[in-house]
Enzyme design. Structure first.
Site, PDB file in Angstrom:
ATOM      1  N   SER A  69       0.841  -1.189   0.000  1.00 57.94           N
ATOM      2  CA  SER A  69       0.000   0.000   0.000  1.00 57.94           C
ATOM      3  C   SER A  69       0.880   1.245   0.000  1.00 57.94           C
ATOM      4  O   SER A  69       1.943   1.260   0.624  1.00 57.94           O
ATOM      5  CB  SER A  69      -0.917  -0.006   1.227  1.00 57.94           C
ATOM      6  OG  SER A  69      -1.825   1.071   1.181  1.00 57.94           O
ATOM      7  N   ASP A  70       0.438   2.269  -0.701  1.00 58.12           N
ATOM      8  CA  ASP A  70       1.144   3.546  -0.696  1.00 58.12           C
ATOM      9  C   ASP A  70       0.116   4.653  -0.834  1.00 58.12           C
ATOM     10  O   ASP A  70      -0.935   4.468  -1.460  1.00 58.12           O
ATOM     11  CB  ASP A  70       2.159   3.623  -1.840  1.00 58.12           C
ATOM     12  CG  ASP A  70       3.097   4.799  -1.680  1.00 58.12           C
ATOM     13  OD1 ASP A  70       4.002   4.711  -0.822  1.00 58.12           O
ATOM     14  OD2 ASP A  70       2.916   5.817  -2.375  1.00 58.12           O
TER      15      ASP A  70
END
Length: 197
Positions: A69-70
């Site tokens: 995730s970013d």
């Protein structure tokens, strides 16, 4: 039997969000270069980095589902980073006053057994109240959110800065969109809380 679930992150906030699902998982920090590519759109950046984070930890786990995730905050098509200092945090909040900050979260689920991955970008919009200098100063002194993109902590006192929040999943604002993650897990045959007859 559940495959290993691995969160490719060292973020305590993402761990707190993932804990809500009640699934056993491990964490591993992905050591990647997060520098944006010149002219890369914010949505493309978070999608690429979510996938790269998952791929970075994948060699350690043979039969696993890796969550990458970013997230970035965007104002006027410009990425707003972590302020780091009081002065920069003050300016970020002044710039956001009466306006809308959009958080884009890239989410990847990588199956190391098949090499297949799912990828999505989830938006979440924070509509700010008009902020007085006194409110900005008082809030920053109280919470000191200098390591938070946008200069606020939505899960704490930052809520006083907002007019409204808009999006499909409030967890996306914390950096891990659970609604989309549940869909991805179901595509991998993991159906939470469904007991077979």
């Amino acid at each position: 039997m559940l495959p290993n679930l691995v969160l490719a992150s060292s973020s305590p906030w993402r761990r707190q969000v993932l804990d809500k699902l009640g699934l056993p998982y491990r964490t591993k920090h992905p050591d990647i270069d997060e520098t944006p590519i010149p002219t890369e759109a914010p949505a493309d950046l978070v999608a690429r980095l979510a996938l790269e984070k998952a791929k970075a930890v994948a060699p350690t786990f043979k039969n696993a589902l890796i969550i990458g995730s970013d997230q970035v905050a965007v104002l006027d098509d410009q990425i707003i980073g972590k302020p780091g200092t009081h002065e920069r945090a003050r300016q970020q909040l002044k710039d956001a006053s009466g306006r809308t900050l959009t958080f884009l979260t890239g989410l990847c689920l990588l199956n190391t057994a098949t090499g297949q991955h799912q990828l999505a970008v989830i938006p979440y919009h924070v509509h700010f109240r008009p902020l007085s200098n006194q409110l900005i100063e008082g809030y920053l002194q109280y919470e000191q959110p200098y390591n938070c993109a946008g200069s606020f902590k939505s899960e704490a006192a930052g809520i006083v800065l907002f007019e409204r929040l808009e999006g499909d999943d409030p967890n996306a604002l914390i950096g891990l969109p659970l609604i989309e993650l549940v869909r991805m897990l179901e595509q991998e045959g993991i159906n939470l809380f469904q007991i077979s007859a």
